[in-house]
Structure formats: structure tokens, C-alpha cells
Write a protein that holds these residues in place. Structure first.
Motif, short mmCIF file in Angstrom:
data_model
loop_
_atom_site.label_atom_id
_atom_site.label_comp_id
_atom_site.label_asym_id
_atom_site.label_seq_id
_atom_site.Cartn_x
_atom_site.Cartn_y
_atom_site.Cartn_z
N THR A 1 43.13 45.17 38.49
CA THR A 1 42.31 46.23 37.90
C THR A 1 42.98 47.58 38.11
OG1 THR A 1 41.03 46.51 39.93
CG2 THR A 1 40.17 44.94 38.31
N PRO B 1 39.31 47.32 33.86
CA PRO B 1 39.35 45.88 34.17
C PRO B 1 40.74 45.26 33.96
CG PRO B 1 38.34 46.22 32.03
CD PRO B 1 38.61 47.60 32.61
N THR B 2 40.90 44.06 34.44
CA THR B 2 42.15 43.31 34.24
C THR B 2 42.39 43.14 32.75
OG1 THR B 2 40.96 41.20 34.35
CG2 THR B 2 41.89 42.03 36.42
#
Length: 180
Positions: A99, A75-76
Motif C-alpha cells: 500500500t 491500496p495495493t
């Protein structure tokens, strides 16, 4: 002898493949339970003899992954080296808006006038009345109070002098309008 990645029950003519999500590294399996659950951070298609690592930019925290889609995209605000069991937060002073980061080098330095706590996806601007002229700010405490005789707009990287004929006698001016 039953081949690796398969098991052979009693009186079996044809070996049965270990199911996806399991593997068998050695020969001679006779029971389905001889096929082991695929480890975390890896996946095992049907008849696997050697589990496959989840690639960099992904992670898997559970056992029994069946294919590449069993690995979750990082994920970010995080990065995931190869064979990650969980995302790792980008360090304070950096951020990651996209991401799929592979390494800490994919976390970008926090820009001038902003700060980034660990795991930041979008840098936070230093508030009006403060400034930050370097990159890599790690928290609001890195934003410096605007000095006397100057003002600092939102996300300032350097203080701005009050216009000629006006002055600010205290710190923290947020706009030219506060210079009198």
C-alpha cells in the motif's frame, strides 16, 4: 475585522474558530456558514485558513476532511500522487503488492514468466505449456505456446528441451512426462 479561519457573530468579543473540516481563507466572516467545506483531496483542522493537501501515497474523494487521518492510504495495485481524489491503477505490465504508492514509478515491472493486468497486486503465472521470457507481460496472450520438441512448466521463462531419446510432436507440452 474577524481573522481568517474564524467567524465573528453579532456583538462577539472573541472570534469562533471554523470547525475542523471547514476553512476560511479571508478575513471578515460573520456567520458559521462563511466557513467553507474543505475540498476533496485535502483536510482542514480547526481554524484552517488554507486547506492541507493529502500527501502522496494517500487520497480523499470526499469534502470536509478534518485531519491527516481523513486521507486514505493508497491500496495495493494502485498509486496516489499528492492531492489525489481516487487511486490510479498501476498500468498493465506492472504490479504493486504494498500500500501507499506515491507514483507510477512505484509500480514494479511484471516478472519473467508472469503477466499483470492493470491494477495487479500479485502477478499471474503463465500456465504450464506456455512461457514468457520478458518482463512486463500485460495479459495471458503474452504467454507463448511451448514449441514442438520442448516443454514448459508453470511460470516458465524459456522452453526446456525434451530429454534425449524422447520427443514431443505437438506444441504446448506441460512437463517432461509429455515427451515420449
Amino acid at each position: 475585522i474577524c481573522p481568517a479561519g474564524q467567524y465573528c457573530g453579532v456583538a462577539t468579543v472573541t472570534p469562533t474558530s471554523c470547525a475542523a473540516g471547514t476553512y476560511r481563507a479571508t478575513t471578515g466572516a460573520s456567520l458559521v456558514t462563511d466557513c467553507l467545506a474543505c475540498p476533496v483531496a485535502q483536510y482542514c483542522p480547526m481554524a484552517t485558513t488554507t486547506p492541507v493537501d493529502c500527501p502522496a501515497g494517500t487520497y480523499r474523494g470526499d469534502t470536509a476532511g478534518v485531519d491527516r487521518s481523513s486521507c486514505t492510504t493508497c491500496p495495493t495495485g494502485n498509486y496516489c500522487p499528492q492531492e489525489s481524489t481516487a487511486p490510479t491503477l498501476c498500468p498493465a505490465g506492472t504490479y504493486r503488492a504494498a500500500t501507499g504508492a506515491n507514483s507510477v514509478e512505484d509500480c514494479l515491472p511484471c516478472p519473467h514468466g508472469q503477466y499483470c493486468i492493470a491494477g495487479t497486486t500479485t502477478p499471474t503465472s503463465c500456465p504450464a505449456g506456455t512461457y514468457l521470457n520478458g518482463t512486463g507481460g500485460t495479459g495471458s496472450g503474452d504467454c507463448v505456446v511451448c514449441p514442438v520438441g520442448q516443454y514448459c512448466l508453470l511460470r516458465s521463462t524459456v522452453p526446456t528441451d525434451c530429454d534425449a531419446g524422447s520427443y514431443r510432436g505437438t506444441e504446448g507440452a506441460q512437463s517432461q512426462g509429455q515427451c515420449t
